[in-house]
Design a protein around this motif. Sequence first.
Motif, PDB file in Angstrom:
ATOM      1  N   ALA A 126       5.431   4.843   2.579  1.00 30.12           N
ATOM      2  CA  ALA A 126       5.040   6.239   2.726  1.00 30.12           C
ATOM      3  C   ALA A 126       5.923   7.094   1.826  1.00 30.12           C
ATOM      4  O   ALA A 126       7.148   7.008   1.893  1.00 30.12           O
ATOM      5  N   LEU A 127       5.278   7.908   0.999  1.00 27.15           N
ATOM      6  CA  LEU A 127       5.996   8.867   0.168  1.00 27.15           C
ATOM      7  C   LEU A 127       5.804  10.254   0.760  1.00 27.15           C
ATOM      8  O   LEU A 127       4.668  10.663   1.038  1.00 27.15           O
ATOM      9  N   ASP A 128       6.899  10.988   0.946  1.00 21.43           N
ATOM     10  CA  ASP A 128       6.797  12.329   1.514  1.00 21.43           C
ATOM     11  C   ASP A 128       8.065  13.101   1.177  1.00 21.43           C
ATOM     12  O   ASP A 128       9.155  12.526   1.170  1.00 21.43           O
ATOM     13  N   ASP A 129       7.913  14.394   0.896  1.00 20.51           N
ATOM     14  CA  ASP A 129       9.102  15.228   0.678  1.00 20.51           C
ATOM     15  C   ASP A 129       9.359  16.149   1.861  1.00 20.51           C
ATOM     16  O   ASP A 129      10.240  17.009   1.808  1.00 20.51           O
ATOM     17  N   PHE A 130       8.575  15.996   2.926  1.00 24.70           N
ATOM     18  CA  PHE A 130       8.723  16.731   4.176  1.00 24.70           C
ATOM     19  C   PHE A 130       8.480  18.233   4.029  1.00 24.70           C
ATOM     20  O   PHE A 130       9.005  19.024   4.809  1.00 24.70           O
TER      21      PHE A 130
ATOM     22  N   ILE B 147       0.850  -1.185   0.000  1.00 20.30           N
ATOM     23  CA  ILE B 147       0.000   0.000   0.000  1.00 20.30           C
ATOM     24  C   ILE B 147       0.881   1.229   0.000  1.00 20.30           C
ATOM     25  O   ILE B 147       1.844   1.319   0.762  1.00 20.30           O
ATOM     26  N   ILE B 148       0.581   2.178  -0.865  1.00 20.04           N
ATOM     27  CA  ILE B 148       1.303   3.445  -0.919  1.00 20.04           C
ATOM     28  C   ILE B 148       0.451   4.522  -0.274  1.00 20.04           C
ATOM     29  O   ILE B 148      -0.743   4.639  -0.560  1.00 20.04           O
ATOM     30  N   VAL B 149       1.071   5.310   0.603  1.00 17.78           N
ATOM     31  CA  VAL B 149       0.417   6.460   1.214  1.00 17.78           C
ATOM     32  C   VAL B 149       1.251   7.693   0.890  1.00 17.78           C
ATOM     33  O   VAL B 149       2.352   7.860   1.430  1.00 17.78           O
ATOM     34  N   THR B 150       0.782   8.542  -0.017  1.00 17.92           N
ATOM     35  CA  THR B 150       1.501   9.787  -0.264  1.00 17.92           C
ATOM     36  C   THR B 150       1.151  10.773   0.852  1.00 17.92           C
ATOM     37  O   THR B 150       0.037  10.784   1.367  1.00 17.92           O
ATOM     38  N   GLY B 151       2.132  11.569   1.256  1.00 19.43           N
ATOM     39  CA  GLY B 151       1.953  12.386   2.447  1.00 19.43           C
ATOM     40  C   GLY B 151       1.972  11.530   3.699  1.00 19.43           C
ATOM     41  O   GLY B 151       1.411  11.891   4.728  1.00 19.43           O
ATOM     42  N   GLY B 152       2.655  10.383   3.622  1.00 18.54           N
ATOM     43  CA  GLY B 152       2.616   9.394   4.698  1.00 18.54           C
ATOM     44  C   GLY B 152       3.339   9.803   5.967  1.00 18.54           C
ATOM     45  O   GLY B 152       3.148   9.176   7.001  1.00 18.54           O
ATOM     46  N   ALA B 153       4.172  10.850   5.898  1.00 16.71           N
ATOM     47  CA  ALA B 153       4.839  11.345   7.103  1.00 16.71           C
ATOM     48  C   ALA B 153       4.135  12.573   7.661  1.00 16.71           C
ATOM     49  O   ALA B 153       4.668  13.229   8.563  1.00 16.71           O
ATOM     50  N   GLY B 154       2.967  12.883   7.138  1.00 15.92           N
ATOM     51  CA  GLY B 154       2.185  14.004   7.646  1.00 15.92           C
ATOM     52  C   GLY B 154       1.354  13.604   8.847  1.00 15.92           C
ATOM     53  O   GLY B 154       1.406  12.463   9.321  1.00 15.92           O
TER      54      GLY B 154
ATOM     55  N   SER C  44       7.125   5.360  -9.737  1.00 15.90           N
ATOM     56  CA  SER C  44       6.660   4.044 -10.184  1.00 15.90           C
ATOM     57  C   SER C  44       7.009   2.990  -9.151  1.00 15.90           C
ATOM     58  O   SER C  44       8.152   2.549  -9.042  1.00 15.90           O
ATOM     59  N   PHE C  45       6.019   2.619  -8.365  1.00 18.90           N
ATOM     60  CA  PHE C  45       6.149   1.543  -7.388  1.00 18.90           C
ATOM     61  C   PHE C  45       4.900   0.681  -7.505  1.00 18.90           C
ATOM     62  O   PHE C  45       3.787   1.198  -7.592  1.00 18.90           O
ATOM     63  N   ALA C  46       5.084  -0.621  -7.493  1.00 16.21           N
ATOM     64  CA  ALA C  46       3.929  -1.522  -7.556  1.00 16.21           C
ATOM     65  C   ALA C  46       3.109  -1.394  -6.281  1.00 16.21           C
ATOM     66  O   ALA C  46       3.648  -1.258  -5.186  1.00 16.21           O
ATOM     67  N   ALA C  47       1.790  -1.403  -6.446  1.00 10.48           N
ATOM     68  CA  ALA C  47       0.898  -1.258  -5.299  1.00 10.48           C
ATOM     69  C   ALA C  47      -0.474  -1.804  -5.637  1.00 10.48           C
ATOM     70  O   ALA C  47      -0.882  -1.828  -6.799  1.00 10.48           O
ATOM     71  N   SER C  48      -1.193  -2.239  -4.604  1.00  6.28           N
ATOM     72  CA  SER C  48      -2.581  -2.655  -4.781  1.00  6.28           C
ATOM     73  C   SER C  48      -3.554  -1.586  -4.303  1.00  6.28           C
ATOM     74  O   SER C  48      -4.727  -1.583  -4.679  1.00  6.28           O
ATOM     75  N   ARG C  49      -3.071  -0.691  -3.457  1.00  6.74           N
ATOM     76  CA  ARG C  49      -3.868   0.423  -2.936  1.00  6.74           C
ATOM     77  C   ARG C  49      -2.983   1.669  -2.913  1.00  6.74           C
ATOM     78  O   ARG C  49      -1.810   1.600  -2.527  1.00  6.74           O
ATOM     79  N   ILE C  50      -3.562   2.803  -3.290  1.00  8.36           N
ATOM     80  CA  ILE C  50      -2.849   4.079  -3.234  1.00  8.36           C
ATOM     81  C   ILE C  50      -3.742   5.083  -2.524  1.00  8.36           C
ATOM     82  O   ILE C  50      -4.864   5.364  -2.978  1.00  8.36           O
ATOM     83  N   TYR C  51      -3.256   5.605  -1.413  1.00  2.41           N
ATOM     84  CA  TYR C  51      -3.947   6.664  -0.677  1.00  2.41           C
ATOM     85  C   TYR C  51      -3.218   7.973  -0.950  1.00  2.41           C
ATOM     86  O   TYR C  51      -2.034   8.109  -0.600  1.00  2.41           O
ATOM     87  N   ASN C  52      -3.899   8.928  -1.549  1.00  5.05           N
ATOM     88  CA  ASN C  52      -3.256  10.205  -1.871  1.00  5.05           C
ATOM     89  C   ASN C  52      -3.618  11.260  -0.823  1.00  5.05           C
ATOM     90  O   ASN C  52      -4.678  11.877  -0.882  1.00  5.05           O
ATOM     91  N   LEU C  53      -2.706  11.475   0.121  1.00  2.00           N
ATOM     92  CA  LEU C  53      -2.898  12.472   1.168  1.00  2.00           C
ATOM     93  C   LEU C  53      -1.889  13.607   1.052  1.00  2.00           C
ATOM     94  O   LEU C  53      -1.784  14.442   1.955  1.00  2.00           O
ATOM     95  N   ALA C  54      -1.123  13.639  -0.040  1.00  2.00           N
ATOM     96  CA  ALA C  54      -0.039  14.612  -0.167  1.00  2.00           C
ATOM     97  C   ALA C  54      -0.578  15.984  -0.553  1.00  2.00           C
ATOM     98  O   ALA C  54      -1.097  16.162  -1.646  1.00  2.00           O
ATOM     99  N   CYS C  55      -0.471  16.931   0.366  1.00  2.00           N
ATOM    100  CA  CYS C  55      -0.781  18.336   0.080  1.00  2.00           C
ATOM    101  C   CYS C  55      -0.744  19.113   1.389  1.00  2.00           C
ATOM    102  O   CYS C  55      -1.283  18.638   2.399  1.00  2.00           O
ATOM    103  N   PRO C  56      -0.122  20.295   1.420  1.00  2.00           N
ATOM    104  CA  PRO C  56      -0.264  21.141   2.611  1.00  2.00           C
ATOM    105  C   PRO C  56      -1.734  21.408   2.854  1.00  2.00           C
ATOM    106  O   PRO C  56      -2.485  21.708   1.922  1.00  2.00           O
ATOM    107  N   ALA C  57      -2.180  21.290   4.128  1.00  5.23           N
ATOM    108  CA  ALA C  57      -3.617  21.327   4.396  1.00  5.23           C
ATOM    109  C   ALA C  57      -4.057  22.464   5.304  1.00  5.23           C
ATOM    110  O   ALA C  57      -5.254  22.605   5.550  1.00  5.23           O
ATOM    111  N   SER C  58      -3.134  23.269   5.800  1.00  4.97           N
ATOM    112  CA  SER C  58      -3.530  24.401   6.646  1.00  4.97           C
ATOM    113  C   SER C  58      -3.202  25.703   5.919  1.00  4.97           C
ATOM    114  O   SER C  58      -2.237  25.759   5.150  1.00  4.97           O
TER     115      SER C  58
END
Length: 326
Positions: A32-36, A6-13, A65-79
């Motif tokens: 977890a994918l994150d650029d901090f 499972i990939i979670v973008t913004g995974g360190a947020g 490009s990473f193999a995954a069965s689920r992708i959660y896209n949470l990457a974005c500044p939110a405040s």
Amino acid sequence: MENGRIIVTGGAGFVGSHLCERLLREGHSVMALDDFTTGSPKNVAHLTRDARFKLEVHDVTQPFSFAASRIYNLACPASPPHYQRDPVRTTLISVLGTLNCLLLAQKHNARFFQASTSEVYGDPEVHPQPESYRGAVNPIGIRACYDEGKRCAESLTMDFNRTHGVEVRLARIFNTYGPRMAFDDGRVVSNFIIQALRGEDITIYGDGSQTRSFCYVDDLVDGILRLMEHPEERGPVNLGNPSEFTVLELAEEILSLTGSRSRIVYMPLPEDDPKQRKPVIDRAKAVLGFRPRVSLRDGLTRTIADFRARLEGVPRMSSAGLVASR
């Protein structure tokens, strides 16, 4: 759920780290994918001891490009302070980041979750806000980089479903709070807690009568997982806690729980700051069985304890200038 990473973008947020933690607890392998930009490696440091967890430093505006069965896209500044710091980049993260996730989902036949936001409703003329409401957003205002970026991301998500057959899930997330919120997050819960614990003035923008609905992060993560694993529901689905409080009531509750002697002071309301925000969650209840369980008082108690612990040994820095009541 199918086997596979499972990939979670913004995974360190803030929310992403809690989602990664829950997925690992349920036995999954997680990247977890994150650029901090706003996330922190500290949020997932305790997860790196698990061999099933991998943290990849990556900017989602660039293809990956990473193999995954689920992708959660949470990457974005939110405040507001975070997304207004570089509004052009905020728009690109919402649009290009979502596009890159969808292309990956299409390539690997993965199910895709898009974390949208109550901000797509703007400063609402309908209260409370059901999913059928199309919003009142200022497309050229200072919040448009986030509001319109997320609206465009919703469009991409549904178009990939209609034209490319990608399995998608779309949630509109309302105000969420809990442990691991950044000290400089700029949203009302973190602002008030930091100010109260430091004995600074509690800064209310406007007269304090504007309302918000606060969902504890564990409840939100439960809703996210329920939507992702539903066999049919695409969304959009509102996820949040419909219990409504004024900003002044929140300030008074935090003062009570912290025992702080901070004064409450009032300042002008920022541009396009919504006066009311409350989700209609009838769809989430009926279709997903979603029901927030953590009361505001209990959730604030846990969040304050986390803030206290992290403040120990942290050099004092002024929280002045944190201007949001989101």
